[in-house]
Structure formats: C-alpha cells, structure tokens
Design a protein around this motif. Structure first.
Motif, PDB file in Angstrom:
ATOM      1  N   CYS A  81      20.986  -7.447  -3.521  1.00 50.87           N
ATOM      2  CA  CYS A  81      20.412  -6.495  -4.486  1.00 50.87           C
ATOM      3  C   CYS A  81      19.673  -7.232  -5.598  1.00 50.87           C
ATOM      4  CB  CYS A  81      21.516  -5.615  -5.070  1.00 50.87           C
ATOM      5  SG  CYS A  81      22.173  -4.396  -3.902  1.00 50.87           S
ATOM      6  N   ILE A  82      20.250  -8.337  -6.043  1.00 53.06           N
ATOM      7  CA  ILE A  82      19.547  -9.135  -7.048  1.00 53.06           C
ATOM      8  C   ILE A  82      18.236  -9.661  -6.481  1.00 53.06           C
ATOM      9  CG2 ILE A  82      19.665 -11.247  -8.428  1.00 53.06           C
ATOM     10  CD1 ILE A  82      22.670 -10.824  -8.648  1.00 53.06           C
ATOM     11  N   GLY A  83      18.286 -10.118  -5.205  1.00 49.81           N
ATOM     12  CA  GLY A  83      17.073 -10.634  -4.581  1.00 49.81           C
ATOM     13  C   GLY A  83      15.983  -9.588  -4.458  1.00 49.81           C
ATOM     14  N   VAL A  84      16.343  -8.349  -4.064  1.00 50.98           N
ATOM     15  CA  VAL A  84      15.313  -7.324  -3.908  1.00 50.98           C
ATOM     16  C   VAL A  84      14.763  -6.891  -5.256  1.00 50.98           C
ATOM     17  CG1 VAL A  84      16.801  -5.285  -3.974  1.00 50.98           C
ATOM     18  CG2 VAL A  84      14.742  -5.263  -2.572  1.00 50.98           C
ATOM     19  N   ILE A  85      15.623  -6.883  -6.293  1.00 50.89           N
ATOM     20  CA  ILE A  85      15.135  -6.527  -7.634  1.00 50.89           C
ATOM     21  C   ILE A  85      14.099  -7.541  -8.099  1.00 50.89           C
ATOM     22  CG2 ILE A  85      15.802  -6.330 -10.051  1.00 50.89           C
ATOM     23  CD1 ILE A  85      18.447  -5.113  -9.088  1.00 50.89           C
ATOM     24  N   VAL A  86      14.437  -8.831  -7.926  1.00 52.08           N
ATOM     25  CA  VAL A  86      13.493  -9.871  -8.328  1.00 52.08           C
ATOM     26  C   VAL A  86      12.202  -9.772  -7.527  1.00 52.08           C
ATOM     27  CG1 VAL A  86      13.125 -12.363  -8.441  1.00 52.08           C
ATOM     28  CG2 VAL A  86      15.333 -11.404  -9.074  1.00 52.08           C
ATOM     29  N   ALA A  87      12.318  -9.417  -6.235  1.00 51.52           N
ATOM     30  CA  ALA A  87      11.137  -9.381  -5.359  1.00 51.52           C
ATOM     31  C   ALA A  87      10.208  -8.217  -5.685  1.00 51.52           C
ATOM     32  CB  ALA A  87      11.579  -9.317  -3.902  1.00 51.52           C
ATOM     33  N   VAL A  88      10.773  -7.051  -6.078  1.00 55.23           N
ATOM     34  CA  VAL A  88       9.927  -5.850  -6.213  1.00 55.23           C
ATOM     35  C   VAL A  88       9.438  -5.623  -7.632  1.00 55.23           C
ATOM     36  CG1 VAL A  88      11.172  -4.769  -4.318  1.00 55.23           C
ATOM     37  CG2 VAL A  88      11.876  -4.283  -6.662  1.00 55.23           C
ATOM     38  N   VAL A  89      10.004  -6.361  -8.614  1.00 50.05           N
ATOM     39  CA  VAL A  89       9.567  -6.136  -9.993  1.00 50.05           C
ATOM     40  C   VAL A  89       8.050  -6.270 -10.145  1.00 50.05           C
ATOM     41  CG1 VAL A  89       9.623  -7.137 -12.318  1.00 50.05           C
ATOM     42  CG2 VAL A  89      11.746  -6.605 -11.125  1.00 50.05           C
ATOM     43  N   PRO A  90       7.386  -7.312  -9.584  1.00 45.83           N
ATOM     44  CA  PRO A  90       5.923  -7.396  -9.738  1.00 45.83           C
ATOM     45  C   PRO A  90       5.186  -6.198  -9.142  1.00 45.83           C
ATOM     46  CG  PRO A  90       6.833  -9.489  -8.990  1.00 45.83           C
ATOM     47  CD  PRO A  90       7.924  -8.487  -8.865  1.00 45.83           C
ATOM     48  N   PHE A  91       5.699  -5.635  -8.057  1.00 49.28           N
ATOM     49  CA  PHE A  91       5.017  -4.511  -7.426  1.00 49.28           C
ATOM     50  C   PHE A  91       5.290  -3.198  -8.159  1.00 49.28           C
ATOM     51  CE2 PHE A  91       5.839  -7.712  -4.178  1.00 49.28           C
ATOM     52  CZ  PHE A  91       4.577  -7.877  -3.638  1.00 49.28           C
ATOM     53  N   LEU A  92       6.479  -3.075  -8.753  1.00 47.56           N
ATOM     54  CA  LEU A  92       6.793  -1.850  -9.489  1.00 47.56           C
ATOM     55  C   LEU A  92       6.076  -1.788 -10.825  1.00 47.56           C
ATOM     56  CD1 LEU A  92      10.649  -1.500  -8.822  1.00 47.56           C
ATOM     57  CD2 LEU A  92       8.756  -0.376  -7.641  1.00 47.56           C
ATOM     58  N   THR A  93       5.813  -2.943 -11.408  1.00 46.54           N
ATOM     59  CA  THR A  93       5.144  -2.960 -12.717  1.00 46.54           C
ATOM     60  C   THR A  93       3.625  -2.932 -12.598  1.00 46.54           C
ATOM     61  OG1 THR A  93       5.306  -5.378 -12.725  1.00 46.54           O
ATOM     62  CG2 THR A  93       7.073  -4.150 -13.816  1.00 46.54           C
ATOM     63  N   ALA A  94       3.098  -3.154 -11.381  1.00 47.30           N
ATOM     64  CA  ALA A  94       1.640  -3.151 -11.199  1.00 47.30           C
ATOM     65  C   ALA A  94       1.120  -1.709 -11.126  1.00 47.30           C
ATOM     66  CB  ALA A  94       1.259  -3.913  -9.940  1.00 47.30           C
ATOM     67  N   GLU A  95      -0.139  -1.511 -11.455  1.00 48.82           N
ATOM     68  CA  GLU A  95      -0.772  -0.206 -11.336  1.00 48.82           C
ATOM     69  C   GLU A  95      -0.969   0.137  -9.847  1.00 48.82           C
ATOM     70  OE1 GLU A  95      -1.419   1.960 -13.645  1.00 48.82           O
ATOM     71  OE2 GLU A  95      -0.648   0.627 -15.229  1.00 48.82           O
ATOM     72  N   PRO A  96      -0.888   1.446  -9.502  1.00 49.05           N
ATOM     73  CA  PRO A  96      -1.053   1.824  -8.082  1.00 49.05           C
ATOM     74  C   PRO A  96      -2.354   1.348  -7.480  1.00 49.05           C
ATOM     75  CG  PRO A  96      -0.145   3.646  -9.338  1.00 49.05           C
ATOM     76  CD  PRO A  96      -0.513   2.598 -10.345  1.00 49.05           C
ATOM     77  N   THR A  97      -3.436   1.314  -8.299  1.00 46.10           N
ATOM     78  CA  THR A  97      -4.729   0.876  -7.770  1.00 46.10           C
ATOM     79  C   THR A  97      -4.741  -0.604  -7.415  1.00 46.10           C
ATOM     80  OG1 THR A  97      -5.477   0.537 -10.051  1.00 46.10           O
ATOM     81  CG2 THR A  97      -5.987   2.666  -9.014  1.00 46.10           C
ATOM     82  N   ARG A 156       0.839  -1.206   0.000  1.00 47.79           N
ATOM     83  CA  ARG A 156       0.000   0.000   0.000  1.00 47.79           C
ATOM     84  C   ARG A 156       0.875   1.258   0.000  1.00 47.79           C
ATOM     85  NH1 ARG A 156      -2.956  -3.553   3.242  1.00 47.79           N
ATOM     86  NH2 ARG A 156      -5.093  -3.922   2.526  1.00 47.79           N
ATOM     87  N   SER A 157       1.975   1.225   0.786  1.00 45.54           N
ATOM     88  CA  SER A 157       2.883   2.367   0.798  1.00 45.54           C
ATOM     89  C   SER A 157       3.497   2.584  -0.574  1.00 45.54           C
ATOM     90  CB  SER A 157       3.990   2.137   1.836  1.00 45.54           C
ATOM     91  OG  SER A 157       3.447   1.999   3.129  1.00 45.54           O
ATOM     92  N   ILE A 158       3.853   1.498  -1.232  1.00 48.69           N
ATOM     93  CA  ILE A 158       4.406   1.615  -2.575  1.00 48.69           C
ATOM     94  C   ILE A 158       3.366   2.212  -3.515  1.00 48.69           C
ATOM     95  CG2 ILE A 158       5.285   0.299  -4.545  1.00 48.69           C
ATOM     96  CD1 ILE A 158       6.536  -1.626  -2.570  1.00 48.69           C
ATOM     97  N   GLY A 159       2.104   1.774  -3.350  1.00 47.16           N
ATOM     98  CA  GLY A 159       1.036   2.327  -4.184  1.00 47.16           C
ATOM     99  C   GLY A 159       0.854   3.812  -3.953  1.00 47.16           C
ATOM    100  N   ILE A 160       0.990   4.260  -2.702  1.00 48.18           N
ATOM    101  CA  ILE A 160       0.859   5.689  -2.401  1.00 48.18           C
ATOM    102  C   ILE A 160       1.988   6.483  -3.058  1.00 48.18           C
ATOM    103  CG2 ILE A 160       0.950   7.391  -0.529  1.00 48.18           C
ATOM    104  CD1 ILE A 160      -0.436   5.314   1.241  1.00 48.18           C
ATOM    105  N   TYR A 161       3.236   5.938  -2.934  1.00 51.47           N
ATOM    106  CA  TYR A 161       4.368   6.620  -3.579  1.00 51.47           C
ATOM    107  C   TYR A 161       4.153   6.724  -5.088  1.00 51.47           C
ATOM    108  CZ  TYR A 161       7.386   6.623   0.563  1.00 51.47           C
ATOM    109  OH  TYR A 161       7.932   6.868   1.792  1.00 51.47           O
ATOM    110  N   ARG A 162       3.685   5.642  -5.674  1.00 54.46           N
ATOM    111  CA  ARG A 162       3.442   5.640  -7.115  1.00 54.46           C
ATOM    112  C   ARG A 162       2.361   6.658  -7.469  1.00 54.46           C
ATOM    113  NH1 ARG A 162       4.134   1.213 -10.151  1.00 54.46           N
ATOM    114  NH2 ARG A 162       3.407   2.615 -11.811  1.00 54.46           N
ATOM    115  N   ALA A 163       1.296   6.730  -6.650  1.00 51.63           N
ATOM    116  CA  ALA A 163       0.186   7.636  -6.945  1.00 51.63           C
ATOM    117  C   ALA A 163       0.582   9.101  -6.772  1.00 51.63           C
ATOM    118  CB  ALA A 163      -1.004   7.302  -6.055  1.00 51.63           C
TER     119      ALA A 163
END
Length: 986
Positions: free
Chosen positions: A967-983, A888-895
C-alpha cells in the motif's frame, strides 16, 4: 528505487562485516593451530604426510576390562609446538621412555594388558615427566616401535600452521576458537546469501519496469527513428546504456543511503538502551565486496535494459503506436454504485508476477531471520540461568569452581557445571560441551533417544541434529580439539539425545575429558541452572556483591515481620545478621516500611551472628512493603483493626456448644463484642471469648460479630454428620538454618467445643513422626515445644539435609496445620558463591552470542527493516509502471468527476485483490525455497541446523507486512499521477 534495493545490500554487507570483525576480536585474533586427522593405518598416514607433518601411530589396549589408548611418539617430533603454547598450557609432546610406556602412575610399575588380538602382554609403565601435553595424560605414550609391536595401528596425522586463510576441509583444529567464529560467520554469509540473491532479483524487476516505462514514454520517437532508417539494435543499445547508467547511479546513491541508514539504525538502538557491539563501518574487505556488487549490478542493469527494450521495439514501426491497455466504459457516477469485484479496475493481473517476486524475497528474508532468532531463543529463556565469573568478557573466558554447583543444588535448583569447547572438524564448526549428562539433561530438558550416557572419559553422546550435520552415529569415534588450549583427544559416540533449540546441535563429553582440553580440573566455564534464581548476597539497595567489594561480608540471613498492622501502631520487625567473613566486619543495615527507613550499624566477629529488633509504624493505611536488605514482604495497614475469629468451625453438630474468640489482627482480645447466630446472641468477656449454643436444626447459618462500627460475617454449616475437630497451629523457629541448626516446633492445640476431646496427635517431619494420644479439656488451649531433631532412637545421628521441608500436625489422618523449614548449606560456601560469581538469565552460549554481536536479534531485525524498505522500492517501481501504462484511464476518471481520494481508494482496492494471491504464492514459494535449501549446508550456522517453524503468527506477520508495504508502494507510485491535471495524462 534501485538506490533503495542497493541500500539493502550495502546495509547487509556492513552488518555482516561488522559481525565478522567482532567475532574475530572475541576470539583474540590468534589463528595459530594444529590440524589433526585420523587414518585407519599407520602406512596410509605416512604416505599422505608432507615434510612438516608428524604421524603418531595409535591403538587401544585393555586393562582390567577398561579400554586404554596408546600413542607412539616419532623420533623427529619436537618437544613442544612453541607457537601453539599458551600461558595456561604448553603444547608439549611427551617424550617416550626407552622401554615400555609412560602413563598416569606415581612410580614405575609393570602392568598387564590385552591387545586387540586378545594377546596378553606385560609392559613397564613410568610416570609422565611433563605437567601438560597435547595428549590426555590418561593415554599411554611410547615410541613408534613399541606401539607397532601391539599389532595393527591407526594413526594421527598432525599438521601445524601459522598462516591459515581458509578452514581446512579435513581434520580437527586445535586451538579452534578463532576458526570456530570464522567458520560460523562464513556459514551465516552463506545462509544470508540466499536472501541476497533474492535482492538481486529485485534489481532485475526494478530495472525492467523502469526501462519499460521509459520505452513507452518514447514510443512516438522510437517509431520515427525506426521509420527513418534507425535499427532496433541501435535503439536497444541506447536504452541498455541508459539502464546501465541508471543502475550505476542508483548503486552509488544506494551505497550512501545504506551506510547512513545502518549507522542511524545502530545509533537509534544505542540511544534507546539496547546492547549493541557492532560497528558497521567501511573496511577494506567490505569496500571490496561493495565494489563487486556495484559492478555486477551495473552489468545486470545493462543486460536487463536491453532485454526489456528488445521486446518492445522489435515490432514494425506501424505497430508501435498500438497500446496494450484495455478501455473502460465511462461512467460519471461509477464510484457510489460500484460493487466489490475480484477483477482489478485499473491495475492489471500482469502486476501479480513482479509483485509476487518482490514479496517472495521479503518473505524469504523474514523466514530466514525468524529461523535464526528461533535457534537462539532457548539461549535467552528466563527459565534457565548461568552463573559465571564476574566481569568475564564472555562465558568461555569465565573460570569458576565447579563445587559451587553443590550449593546451588542445596538451594533447590538443578545445576550443571559445564565447559564449552568450540570445535572445527572437516571445515564445519560445532560445539562440544563438557558436562555430566544427567545434570545437563536436567537443565536442558534433554532426553536420550538411543544408546546410553557416557560411562568413561572416552565416551560421549551427540545431539540428533549434530549427528546429521557431522554424519555420525553410535559406535563411531570423533577427534576433539581444544578451543583455546593446544590439546586433542578422541571419544566414541555411545548415545544420541534430543534437546530444544541449539542444545540439540552439540556433543556432550564428560567433564574430565573437557578438562584435558580446556580448564584445569575443578574449574568450569559456567554453571547452568534451572528451577529458579540462585540466592544472591546483595547490599541494602539490592545490588549484587562482587569480588571487589570484600568489605560487605555481613549478610542478612532471616527477617521476621507481621503481614498486617494497625495505623500508627508499633510494627515489630527483627532481622538476623551474620558475618561469614574471616575478619571483623561492620555493616549498616537498612530497614524500610513504606516511606520510613531506619538504619542500624552492626559490628561482628568472624562467624558471629546477632539479631536486630525494632518497632516501626506507618501513618498511611493501605498496602506497603517491608524491606530489609534483599528481603521484602507485603504489609497491609488498617486504619482500625478488622475483627478476626481465629477459631471458628466451618461445620458443627446440631445443638453443640462452641467457644468463639474475637481478636484484632495483632492477636489482641476484644471484649464487649456481640456474636449472633440464628436466635442466639452473646457478648465476649474480658478474654474476648463467648460461649455459643449452635442451632439444633441442620442448615447453613450466618454468624455475625459486631464491635462498634466493625462487623465480621461468617457461615457455619450445621450437620448431623459433622465431627468436633480440634484446631492447631505450628510455628518452626528459626524458619531457616544450616544442617547444624536445631529447629524447634511451637505447637498450639485448641479445643473450642463444650466437651473434652481425645485425639491422636502427630508431629510429622521428613525424618520422624512424634505421636501422642491426648485428651484436651473443653474450651482449652494448650502449647507444646518439640525439638525437631530429637529422636526416640538414642543411637540415631541422622540430620536434615539441605532443602525445604514441611512440618505437619495431623489428627486421626486429618492435617490440622503445617509450616515450612529451609536448610541451606554451609554459609561460607554460599558467601563465596555469591561474592565470586554473577548470575544472569539465559544460557552461557546465549550470553556469548549477545556479547559477540551486541544484540543478535537487532542484527536480524535490521536486515528485515532494510528488506522492508527494499520491498517498498520494488513495489513502487512495479505499480508505477502499471499506473503509467494506465495513465489515460486515470485521466478519463479524473475528467468524469472522480476525486483523487476516490481514485486512491480504487487503486488500494486493486492492490488488496492482487496481494491476496501474491502473498499466498510468495509465502509458499519462500517456504519451498527454504525447504529445498535445508537439504544443503546453507541452513547450518555455527553447527546449528536452522528449522523453519511455520506458525500462524509468522504467516500473519508476513501477510500484514506485505499489505502495508505494498500500500505504501502504490501510494508513492500514484501520487504524481493523482496530482497531475487530467489533460497531462493523455
């Protein structure tokens, strides 16, 4: 992520199983052996023996001050252990005489002895009737009653077995090579089991994180179920079953990934030219291990899922919607003005614990692997080498003449003929090494800490680490068995030494003792060298001769060529060729200068030598190489010869006159050259000589010589304290020879000054000094030839011994010139050495390990690589769980305007903040774990104690590796959340 972790376990299992199979193949697969135990009394041994075991009473007696061992042969002893006999040695039990003893005598004789109670006795000693025996022939043997009559006796309990599935925990095995490799691999399994336990911890972390994320995704559904009567127990059961299924499926997938990855790893290593003997394939034993791993992990996953779910679903339904995440202030333009803070922005400090656990396992595997590599590093060092039999499958199978060591020493090398006797005592594998301790210490950098070197065949010295492993000290005895031969002996430890690496984990016994356990007298497994590379007889392409190329027994023994030459001018080259074979031989000798090659065919009778002389030229200026067979030397080719002043004083008295010669690099005199110093200028005559009067005022002057466009500049210091020094040159011919060669010294002495000089001149050699008082006229060059082995003492027969010598010309205590002369041993010995042996860098055991595992470091690097993949998987799982909780925090930052790259930078910054303490704690925890384990036998492999050497490079490597992998692990972990729409992140 479970699949990646299981892939590590699968890959490790396959690698170790392949290594175990390879070691069994090396040992020959023959595990028949006898087990020898020593008891303090014959009665105790009799009470502990089984039906098929034999008890041999034994004691020691003294003869002429020397201690001798006597052993009694029981009546029911067979004449031979036939199932233990090998082609080179029978497992014979010597038959006792009816009276007295058998011993190493040529004919029956009565000998006097002194028993341990100081009683003096006389016994008949008859010769042995057998050529070989399980006991040393330096021992006396008799019947049981004869030995018991000597007083109190010890006893050897001998058990023979043909079916041995486990190593016995008591007694010494013989033959023991198969058991040595088996025991060593078991110790490696135990050592790496520590790392495997760590990988199992990663499975727990991964399953826990996956379950937590799954539960949080379904909090609403869980709350509804709880509110409508569903029990927490039922929900826990559902998620536990789900976790078990995930673990099982991940294990099966990881099994496939592990098999494919490790095969790909080995194939890549082979394709790039690395030596790999391992074949990591599925076998019945490895499949059984992998099945246990899958079942165990599935059970662990189920239990972990239940534990993770229980902590979330136990609260009342009304509290299940409450999140534990913290809120953040909304700032649309937060990124450009954010300053570095220790507090993570998105990730939680709770991530520190699972991240530290993951990195601890990674650090543990790296430290264990580096310890194994460090233990083997001294085996492959290029500062030492090993001479073995050509094409021997491994050094312990090699057989060469120990006398080759004498020729190697003649070449100026340290050489130690050695025999390796693999041992298994009380279930612990270790190495005994037959060697002369002094020679062993020279090539091993060993030093004696206490005690003294062996002084008899029944004495030995032990490495400090091995003494700790076996719990032995000075004054104690130890039974030694044969590694490939059915034999045994007993030695007393008389000294403790310290040596680098695994050399400190060995028992050094005298060569004669090792001969009774392994090879025949005069034969050793290999010769270790230090101080350089042995001279090798090679062909024109530089390839070593071997025993299958007997036609190449014509060797190049000396080459003479200038170091500088003129473009397109003849370059004189000569080569001495000798036939050291027993028949007429013909050889093509290739002589190359730059890109030009000439060949000469020579045919020589046995022992004949000849000299090849030819002129070659080079049409391109620059640096070139003269090559004749294995000989090579640099050659500088000039377009025009530079000016050379062969005789020019660096210091001179004021106003002195000196003759200066000007030559080319080929010693051709140059006429018409101008020589200038201060206000004086002179021109060289037809002999290239000019007489110059030096300045009268002290100081440093520049002397310039010019001929056409060529200029040479030197400096001359004018000083009242300068003396007029003679110039000299000495040349030894030939520069290399045998002990029977008569070398000659060609001495040239020059007086360049304008006044005659009287000086004491000495030709100094290692054997003698020739001294003369000579008066040299002004501007004079004289030449004298002296035979070096001429002596003023007509009765002297002293000769130069093999080695490298310096011959000097000395005048009134000042060395004017010097040259070297090399004397080698008998060329026939040298030829035999070169043709019947092969040399390679490193120690014999290093080659054995490389042969057994292909490339042992590759095995460890493969495990580190698999551990790295596992670390990526585990860190990905950990960060995915935290990021999922903060979606949710990531979604707020994105929004509010944050870009994907800005968020990624923010997350990577959090990772760095978390990794600094996590890496420090992980390294300290891993080192602490290894330190604790070092008190057990888990840090001993093949009898070698592993020592963890903490160095900055290893710590830095672990830190950098942890940062990159995380760093590789966090990149792999956050890619789905960074590519998703904020909603979608609400």
């Amino acid at each position: 992520m479970v699949a990646v972790t299981v892939a590590f376990l699968v890959g490790t299992t396959l690698l170790l199983s392949a290594a175990s199979a390879q070691s069994a193949m090396v040992a020959g697969g023959d595990n028949d052996s006898m087990i020898v135990q020593q008891y303090d009394s014959y009665k105790t041994a009799q009470g502990n023996k089984s039906e098929n075991e034999l008890v041999f009473p034994t004691t020691t007696i003294r003869q002429n001050g020397t201690e001798k061992r006597v052993v009694g042969i029981p009546e029911n002893a067979p004449s031979e252990f036939t199932h233990l006999s090998v082609s080179w040695k029978n497992a014979t039990i010597p038959s006792p005489p009816s009276a007295g003893f058998r011993g190493s005598v040529s004919e029956p004789t009565h000998q006097r002895f002194q028993t341990q109670s100081s009683k003096k006795i006389s016994r008949l000693v008859v010769p042995y009737t057998e050529d070989s025996s399980i006991f040393p022939q330096t021992w006396y043997v008799g019947n049981v009653s004869s030995v018991k009559s000597l007083g109190e006796t010890d006893a050897f309990l001998v058990q023979t077995t043909t079916e041995k599935q486990e190593l016995p925990q008591q007694g010494t095995m013989s033959p023991s090579l198969f058991s040595y490799f088996l025991g060593g691999m078991q110790q490696i399994f135990q050592t790496l089991f520590v790392a495997t336990i760590g990988a199992g911890i990663l499975i727990l972390v991964v399953i826990h994180n996956i379950t937590i994320m799954s539960v949080r995704d379904r909090l609403t559904e869980i709350a509804v179920i709880r509110s409508t009567g569903g029990t927490a127990r039922r929900i826990v059961g559902i998620f536990a079953l789900r976790a078990g299924i995930i673990t099982f499926v991940g294990s099966i997938l990881g099994y496939a990934i592990g098999v494919i990855a490790i095969r790909a790893f080995v194939n890549i290593a082979i394709s790039v030219g690395l030596s790999v003997s391992l074949n990591p394939t599925i076998t019945a034993s490895s499949a059984q291990i992998l099945l246990i791993i899958v079942v165990f992990l599935s059970a662990v996953g189920t239990i972990t899922g239940a534990v993770a779910t229980r902590s979330v679903v136990l609260p009342p339904p009304s509290r299940l919607w409450k999140t534990t995440g913290r809120t953040i202030s909304k700032r649309a333009q937060w990124l450009p003005t954010t300053q570095f803070r220790l507090q993570p922005r998105l990730l939680s400090w709770r991530t520190l614990i699972p991240t530290t656990a993951t990195l601890t396992v990674f650090a543990l595997i790296v430290i264990l692997s580096s310890s194994l590599v460090g233990a083997l590093a001294p085996l492959a060092t290029t500062s030492t080498g090993t001479v073995t039999e050509p094409e021997a499958p491994y050094p312990m199978a090699s057989r060469i003449d120990s006398q080759y060591a004498s020729e190697l020493r003649n070449q100026g090398l340290s050489a130690s003929p050695e025999i390796i006797v693999a041992q298994v005592a009380d279930g612990k594998p270790y190495l005994a090494r037959g060697a002369n301790y002094t020679a062993f210490a020279e090539v091993s950098d060993a030093r004696l800490l206490k005690g003294h070197p062996p002084r008899s065949e029944s004495q030995a010295v032990i490495g400090q680490d091995l003494a700790q492993t076996l719990n032995k000290t000075i004054g104690e005895t130890i039974i030694i068995g044969g590694s490939t031969s059915p034999a045994m002996t007993q030695v007393m430890i008389v000294g403790v030494y310290r040596a680098p690496g695994m050399l400190d984990d060995q028992l050094v016994i005298p060569l004669p003792t090792a001969h009774t356990l392994s090879t025949k007298p005069g034969t050793v497994h290999f010769i270790r060298t230090a101080g350089g590379t042995p001279d090798q007889v090679v062909d024109d392409q530089g390839r070593n001769l071997d025993s299958n190329r007997q036609h190449e027994k014509i060797h190049i023994t000396n080459v003479s060529a200038p170091e500088a030459a003129i473009l397109d001018q003849p370059i004189p080259i000569s080569a001495t060729v000798e036939n050291t074979g027993t028949n007429v031989q013909t050889r093509q000798v290739s002589i190359s200068v730059g890109d030009k090659t000439q060949r000469r065919s020579v045919t020589l009778q046995s022992g004949e030598k000849t000299q090849i002389q030819l002129n070659m030229s080079v049409s391109r200026p620059g640096n070139h190489t003269v090559e004749v067979g294995q000989y090579s030397q640099p050659l500088r080719v000039y377009k025009h010869s530079p000016l050379v002043l062969p005789i020019l004083p660096e210091k001179a008295p004021p106003g002195s006159q000196v003759g200066i010669a000007v030559q080319t690099i080929t010693e051709k005199n140059i006429s018409g050259a101008t020589i200038s110093i201060a206000d004086t200028t002179r021109t060289t005559n037809e002999q290239g000589l000019a007489l110059i009067t030096l300045p009268s005022d002290p100081g440093t002057y520049e002397l310039t010589v010019q001929k056409d466009e060529r200029v040479h500049t030197s400096q001359v210091k004018i000083s009242p304290n300068a003396s007029r020094r003679l110039f000299a040159d000495v040349e030894i011919t030939p520069q290399q020879g045998s002990v029977y060669t008569t070398p000659e010294a060609r001495i040239r002495v020059a007086n360049p000054w304008g006044t005659e000089l009287t000086r004491n001149l000495s030709l100094v050699t290692p054997l003698q000094t020739h001294t003369q008082t000579r008066t040299i006229p002004a501007y004079n060059l004289s030449e004298t030839r002296i035979t070096l082995d001429e002596s003023t003492d007509s009765e002297s027969v002293e000769q130069f011994a093999p080695g490298k010598y310096t011959v000097q010309i000395v005048s009134n205590g000042t060395t004017l010139a010097s040259d070297t002369y090399v004397i080698v041993g008998d060329e026939r010995i040298r030829s035999t050495l070169a043709q019947n042996t092969q040399f390679s860098a490193g120690s014999g055991l290093g080659q054995a390990v490389e042969m057994m595992f292909g490339n042992f470091k590759l095995l460890l690097f493969g495990m580190v690589g698999l551990a790295g993949l596992t670390t990526i998987g585990s860190t990905t799982s950990t960060f995915a769980q935290v990021v999922h909780a903060r979606r949710r925090s990531i979604g707020i930052y994105r929004a509010t305007g944050a870009t994907q790259l800005q968020l990624l930078r923010l997350l990577l910054g959090d990772v760095v903040r978390l990794l600094i303490p996590a890496a420090i704690i992980a390294v300290l925890s891993a080192l602490g774990a290894v330190y604790l384990v070092s008190f057990s036998s888990l840090m001993t492999v093949f009898g070698i104690q592993l020592h963890v050497a903490v160095n900055p490079f290893m710590i830095l490597g672990i830190g950098v590796g942890a940062l990159v992998l995380s760093c590789i692990g966090v990149i792999v972990a956050v890619v789905p959340f960074l590519t998703a729409e904020p909603t979608e992140l609400q």
